[in-house]
Each structure stands twice: as structure tokens, then as C-alpha cells.
Design a protein around this motif. Sequence first.
Motif, PDB file in Angstrom:
ATOM      1  N   ALA A 143     -16.172   4.763  -8.303  1.00 22.58           N
ATOM      2  CA  ALA A 143     -15.980   3.400  -7.541  1.00 22.58           C
ATOM      3  C   ALA A 143     -14.584   3.691  -6.600  1.00 22.58           C
ATOM      4  O   ALA A 143     -14.903   3.006  -5.935  1.00 22.58           O
ATOM      5  N   SER A 144     -14.119   3.252  -8.106  1.00 24.22           N
ATOM      6  CA  SER A 144     -12.266   3.460  -8.279  1.00 24.22           C
ATOM      7  C   SER A 144     -11.545   4.682  -6.140  1.00 24.22           C
ATOM      8  O   SER A 144     -11.109   4.197  -6.008  1.00 24.22           O
ATOM      9  N   GLY A 145     -12.314   5.650  -6.861  1.00 26.02           N
ATOM     10  CA  GLY A 145     -11.994   6.815  -5.094  1.00 26.02           C
ATOM     11  C   GLY A 145     -12.443   5.708  -4.072  1.00 26.02           C
ATOM     12  O   GLY A 145     -11.539   6.227  -3.034  1.00 26.02           O
ATOM     13  N   LYS A 146     -13.820   5.613  -4.294  1.00 26.45           N
ATOM     14  CA  LYS A 146     -13.697   5.163  -2.484  1.00 26.45           C
ATOM     15  C   LYS A 146     -13.909   3.467  -2.256  1.00 26.45           C
ATOM     16  O   LYS A 146     -12.637   3.456  -0.850  1.00 26.45           O
ATOM     17  N   ALA A 147     -13.253   2.971  -2.892  1.00 28.17           N
ATOM     18  CA  ALA A 147     -12.698   1.700  -3.089  1.00 28.17           C
ATOM     19  C   ALA A 147     -11.094   2.198  -2.983  1.00 28.17           C
ATOM     20  O   ALA A 147     -10.896   1.439  -1.831  1.00 28.17           O
ATOM     21  N   ALA A 148     -10.754   3.039  -2.686  1.00 28.75           N
ATOM     22  CA  ALA A 148      -9.198   3.406  -2.707  1.00 28.75           C
ATOM     23  C   ALA A 148      -9.438   3.459  -0.841  1.00 28.75           C
ATOM     24  O   ALA A 148      -8.150   3.033   0.156  1.00 28.75           O
ATOM     25  N   ALA A 149     -10.579   4.278  -0.925  1.00 28.59           N
ATOM     26  CA  ALA A 149     -10.562   5.014   0.687  1.00 28.59           C
ATOM     27  C   ALA A 149     -10.325   3.739   1.318  1.00 28.59           C
ATOM     28  O   ALA A 149     -10.223   4.200   2.942  1.00 28.59           O
ATOM     29  N   MET A 150     -11.781   2.778   0.932  1.00 29.69           N
ATOM     30  CA  MET A 150     -11.829   1.313   1.944  1.00 29.69           C
ATOM     31  C   MET A 150     -10.502   1.114   2.536  1.00 29.69           C
ATOM     32  O   MET A 150     -10.401   0.703   3.683  1.00 29.69           O
TER      33      MET A 150
ATOM     34  N   ALA B 172      -7.500   2.108   2.142  1.00 29.96           N
ATOM     35  CA  ALA B 172      -7.062   2.892   2.944  1.00 29.96           C
ATOM     36  C   ALA B 172      -7.328   2.542   4.732  1.00 29.96           C
ATOM     37  O   ALA B 172      -6.680   2.437   5.495  1.00 29.96           O
ATOM     38  N   GLY B 173      -8.657   2.826   4.844  1.00 25.40           N
ATOM     39  CA  GLY B 173      -8.862   2.434   6.111  1.00 25.40           C
ATOM     40  C   GLY B 173      -8.892   0.929   6.380  1.00 25.40           C
ATOM     41  O   GLY B 173      -8.405   0.583   7.586  1.00 25.40           O
ATOM     42  N   LEU B 174      -9.239   0.537   5.373  1.00 31.44           N
ATOM     43  CA  LEU B 174      -9.324  -0.950   6.800  1.00 31.44           C
ATOM     44  C   LEU B 174      -7.839  -1.948   6.602  1.00 31.44           C
ATOM     45  O   LEU B 174      -7.366  -2.656   7.726  1.00 31.44           O
ATOM     46  N   GLU B 175      -6.708  -1.354   5.719  1.00 35.32           N
ATOM     47  CA  GLU B 175      -4.887  -0.995   6.614  1.00 35.32           C
ATOM     48  C   GLU B 175      -4.677  -0.476   7.208  1.00 35.32           C
ATOM     49  O   GLU B 175      -4.322  -1.337   8.287  1.00 35.32           O
ATOM     50  N   GLU B 176      -5.241   0.539   7.504  1.00 27.59           N
ATOM     51  CA  GLU B 176      -5.426   1.294   8.989  1.00 27.59           C
ATOM     52  C   GLU B 176      -5.877   0.283  10.080  1.00 27.59           C
ATOM     53  O   GLU B 176      -5.316   0.080  10.939  1.00 27.59           O
ATOM     54  N   GLU B 177      -7.031  -0.085   9.746  1.00 27.89           N
ATOM     55  CA  GLU B 177      -7.419  -1.128  10.940  1.00 27.89           C
ATOM     56  C   GLU B 177      -6.700  -1.886  11.210  1.00 27.89           C
ATOM     57  O   GLU B 177      -6.308  -2.502  12.642  1.00 27.89           O
ATOM     58  N   ILE B 178      -6.139  -3.013  10.270  1.00 28.35           N
ATOM     59  CA  ILE B 178      -5.446  -4.485  10.388  1.00 28.35           C
ATOM     60  C   ILE B 178      -4.219  -3.978  11.361  1.00 28.35           C
ATOM     61  O   ILE B 178      -3.631  -4.730  11.716  1.00 28.35           O
TER      62      ILE B 178
END
Length: 104
Positions: free
Chosen positions: A34-41, A43-49
Amino acid sequence: MTVKNEENIDVLKDEVQALRKQMESLAKAVEKNASGKAAAMTAGLEEEIDKYQKMAADKLQKALNAGSDGVENISDRIRQNPLGSLLLAFGAGYVISRFFRQDR
């Protein structure tokens, strides 16, 4: 019979202990996943922002450039024809004042 019950209780305790260890291991695996998936999400959100911030900055810069060009264009026209610009401004002011006049 008491000895057999005690043996069964010991076996049961061992099985419960083993089950407890398996549950702890499973909980740690789920937490890690779960923490790995949260970290990936994240990172993805930061790229979108970042992407949308850059797009907004570009649009703002284009709007500022267009506004600046418009002001320069109007300034050039006023310099080329100051009397016509003055008459136009006076006429527009007169029309607006007549439109907003309260006594009629």
C-alpha cells in the motif's frame, strides 16, 4: 485424559502462535504494498500538478504579452493622431455621461 488435553492445548497454542506470525507477516506485506502504491500515486500527482502549473504559466505569459502588445498598439495610434484620439475620448465620455444622466 488430562495429558491429552494439555497436549491438544499446547498444539492449539502453537497453531495460534503460527497463525499470529502469519497474520503479522501478511499485514506487513499489505502495508508495504500500500505504501508503494501511495508513493507511486503521489509521484504521478506531483507530475500532473507540475504539468498544469507550467501550462498555466505559459497561458498567463501569452495573455500578458497580448495585453502589452495591445497597449503599445493603442499608444502608437494615439501618437500618430493625437487630435483624433482626444476627440474620440471626449465623444465617448459625452455619450456615456448622457446615458447615465439621472434627471431624464
